[in-house]
Design an enzyme around this catalytic site. Structure first.
Site, PDB file in Angstrom:
ATOM      1  CG  LEU A 183      25.655  49.780  26.067  1.00  0.00           C
ATOM      2  CD1 LEU A 183      24.084  49.934  26.413  1.00  0.00           C
ATOM      3  CD2 LEU A 183      25.594  50.883  24.891  1.00  0.00           C
ATOM      4  CD  GLU A 196      53.789  29.033  29.432  1.00  0.00           C
ATOM      5  OE1 GLU A 196      54.583  29.791  30.136  1.00  0.00           O
ATOM      6  OE2 GLU A 196      52.602  29.298  29.269  1.00  0.00           O
ATOM      7  N   GLY A 212      51.702  36.506  29.827  1.00  0.00           N
ATOM      8  CA  GLY A 212      51.023  35.455  28.712  1.00  0.00           C
ATOM      9  C   GLY A 212      51.090  34.418  28.876  1.00  0.00           C
ATOM     10  CD  GLU A 269      49.446  43.560  35.585  1.00  0.00           C
ATOM     11  OE1 GLU A 269      50.452  43.817  36.131  1.00  0.00           O
ATOM     12  OE2 GLU A 269      49.169  42.593  34.995  1.00  0.00           O
ATOM     13  CE  LYS A 291      10.500  59.797  19.983  1.00  0.00           C
ATOM     14  NZ  LYS A 291      11.268  60.505  18.486  1.00  0.00           N
ATOM     15  CB  CYS A 318      53.545  37.261  34.801  1.00  0.00           C
ATOM     16  SG  CYS A 318      53.200  35.868  35.617  1.00  0.00           S
ATOM     17  CG  HIS A 377      49.852  39.703  36.849  1.00  0.00           C
ATOM     18  ND1 HIS A 377      49.978  40.008  35.680  1.00  0.00           N
ATOM     19  CD2 HIS A 377      49.948  38.328  36.957  1.00  0.00           C
ATOM     20  CE1 HIS A 377      50.211  38.782  35.046  1.00  0.00           C
ATOM     21  NE2 HIS A 377      50.112  37.747  35.940  1.00  0.00           N
ATOM     22  CB  ILE A 381      18.206  32.412  25.955  1.00  0.00           C
ATOM     23  CG1 ILE A 381      17.313  32.706  24.814  1.00  0.00           C
ATOM     24  CG2 ILE A 381      17.951  31.258  26.677  1.00  0.00           C
ATOM     25  CD1 ILE A 381      17.341  31.611  23.716  1.00  0.00           C
TER      26      ILE A 381
HETATM   27  N1  GLN Z   1      52.929  31.584  31.222  1.00  0.00           N
HETATM   28  C1  GLN Z   1      53.410  31.662  32.231  1.00  0.00           C
HETATM   29  C2  GLN Z   1      53.421  30.762  33.655  1.00  0.00           C
HETATM   30  O1  GLN Z   1      52.320  30.262  33.540  1.00  0.00           O
HETATM   31  C3  GLN Z   1      53.393  33.179  32.650  1.00  0.00           C
HETATM   32  C4  GLN Z   1      51.904  33.498  33.223  1.00  0.00           C
HETATM   33  C5  GLN Z   1      51.782  34.935  33.166  1.00  0.00           C
HETATM   34  O2  GLN Z   1      52.411  35.594  32.713  1.00  0.00           O
HETATM   35  N2  GLN Z   1      50.548  35.358  33.768  1.00  0.00           N
HETATM   36  O3  GLN Z   1      54.059  30.947  34.435  1.00  0.00           O
END
Ligand code: GLN
Length: 538
Positions: A9, A400, A349, A512, A216, A376, A510, A141
């Protein structure tokens, strides 16, 4: 702040908007979120399900609502502003194992509820008002211990020091041509059966609610008519403080606390933001090449930061979400998908899926001189692209995504935080084991990034496991790039920029997360400015 009828909401937004209204009246505000799920924190949850994980300066992985709180109030969120059932139980069980309860039988009431109340009470004295948003919907719950805890808390501090705001939904039934109040009545009844009588109702609806309907609800729910407040859909989230104020929310809060002398709120800051959002001078399109594109909440802060960049440049920013995994193996598709973008951004990501497509998007942006912003993972993609296509390291990749011969991005197993060495093993737990939270970086004087920040030092929030491998730094830099931002010990590349491109920047952190509508982040202001320039070229 509780919610009824359905989830989603916008309680988080409502809490944030109320916080900003109280601030506009001259009070200090702190907002926190109590989440009834069992994860210890949302760090391990899929952004598909739960939206973005919001990271605080002190390195907590928290609910995305904390991002709203911070964007609306400007107060940096901390670890102590978010708690889950999982964390509450973890703490109670640790105390039990330590023997802290001296042999008592551990129960939901009082042990769990006390732990919840302690979480709320520890904020006492840190702000004039503390707003506590209870996640989930009345009737769940999982939510019961939280309701019991806030009921007890309200009772303990007394009437003039606690107030319950309940947010509900009035669904519109087309065949009847009406907004329905019954679900609200039931939801309030449910809340009352937990011993909580709401003082204010915030009624969400997609259209004007007739006075008759509001009256109401007031009658059936035992409330003053002025305390049943419409909360209609707004065209911009930044309009919400203004619309709530117009409906009398902050006035009713003052009234419920019996505060008689409060100054008229100064809302000029919000009025100016809304004016700019509603009346932009132009529009630019930014392509976000990512993975979680079907739930835009997974990029919540990013979307907002881009909007803030637009506000600063007086333009509307149209976001075009592009699913990177669709380009794997289809070169032509990328041109089609990105041809209308005035700027391209690859966000953070995890995991290999879609990364080849993201690398192609970087290459497209670099070769076509389209502004590129890599955040990142997006910076790691840019470094891999440069290594492969300019340095001739064709098998460059990140560890990775599997074993690789040329690990230009690799797992970080140790780094310095403050004066301490942090260490991680390869097979360590996934929860809370990344490089998390605020870290400083030193910027090379004269670099583009230093110019944008107008500084040679920065502190930004991190959330990642892998790092650009410093062993490839010189080779990549010799192709016209700069790792202008480095960790203070000179070991970890923090930023990446091209010398031969109008706007090509990657950052390992980051930015942002710290952007606010009234204090837009310089990187987003600059990036959108570059997009505006690009839109004039095409
Ligand atoms: N996967 C990448 C890392 O772990 C980038 C992580 C991200 O973009 N927050 O370094």
């Amino acid at each position: 702040m509780t919610g009824g009828v359905v989830s989603s909401l916008g309680k988080g937004l409502a809490s944030a908007a109320l916080g900003s209204l109280l601030q506009a009246r001259g009070y200090s505000v702190r907002i926190c979120k109590l989440d009834p799920y069992l994860n210890v924190d949302p760090g391990t949850m899929s952004p598909f399900q739960h939206g973005e994980v919001y990271v605080t300066d002190d390195g907590a992985e928290t609910d995305l609502d904390l991002g709203h709180y911070e964007r609306f109030t400007g107060r940096p969120a901390t670890q102590k502003d978010n708690v889950t059932t999982g964390r509450i139980y973890l703490s109670v069980l640790q105390k039990e194992r330590r023997g802290d309860y001296l042999g008592a039988t551990i129960q939901v009431i009082p042990h769990i509820t006390n732990e919840i109340k302690d979480f709320i009470r520890e904020k006492d004295g840190t702000a004039d008002f503390v707003i506590c948003e209870i996640g989930g919907t009345i009737g769940d719950i999982e939510g019961l211990p939280f309701l019991e805890a806030i009921r007890q808390f309200g009772n303990e501090v007394g009437r003039n020091r606690a107030l319950f705001i309940h947010m509900t939904l009035l669904p519109y039934i087309p065949t009847a041509g009406e907004l329905k109040t019954k679900p609200t009545q039931h939801s309030v009844k449910e809340l009352m059966s937990a011993g909580i009588r709401p003082n204010i109702l915030l009624c969400r609806a997609d259209r004007e609610i007739e006075r008759e309907e509001l009256d109401k609800i007031a009658l059936f729910c035992n409330l003053d008519e002025k305390r049943v407040i419409p909360a209609l859909d707004a065209s911009s989230i930044y309009e919400v403080p203004l619309t709530y104020h117009a409906e009398g929310l902050d006035e009713q809060v003052m009234n419920a606390f019996d505060i008689k002398e409060s100054k008229t709120p100064d809302l000029s800051k919000w009025q100016e933001i809304v004016r700019r959002v509603k009346d932009p001078e132009g529009e630019v399109t930014v392509a976000i090449v990512g993975k979680y594109t079907n739930l835009t909440d997974s990029y919540k802060s990013l979307n907002e930061a881009l909007t803030h960049g637009g506000i600063a440049n007086n333009v509307k920013v149209r976001l075009q979400f592009v699913d990177a995994s669709e380009f794997d193996g289809h070169e032509d598709d990328i041109v089609n998908a990105l041809k209308d973008a005035h700027a391209i951004l690859v966000p953070g990501g995890f995991g290999a899926r879609g990364t080849e497509g993201k690398i192609k998007a970087v290459q497209y942006a670099r070769e076509h001189n389209i502004p590129y912003f890599g955040i990142c993972l997006g910076m790691q993609m840019a470094v891999i692209e440069a290594a492969r296509n300019l340095c001739g390291l064709t098998s460059a990749s990140s560890t990775e995504f599997g074993e690789c011969d040329v690990p230009v991005v690799g797992l970080m197993t140790e780094w310095v935080k403050g004066n301490e060495m942090q260490q991680r093993g390869e097979g360590a737990d996934l929860g809370g084991t990344m490089r998390l939270g605020a870290y400083p970086a030193s910027l090379k004087a004269g670099s583009k990034i230093a110019e944008i920040y107008n500084a040679t030092e920065l502190s930004e929030r991190h959330r990642h496991r892998y790092e650009v491998n410093i062993n490839y730094k010189d080779q990549i830099e010799s192709e016209g790039f700069k790792f202008a931002g480095m960790s203070p010990d000179g070991k970890l590349p923090e930023t990446f920029e091209s010398d031969n491109h109008p706007w090509f920047i990657g950052v390992q952190f980051h930015p942002e997360l710290k952007s606010k509508p009234f204090d837009p982040h310089p990187l987003f202001v600059s990036f959108i400015k570059a997009a505006v320039k690009q839109s004039r070229l095409v």
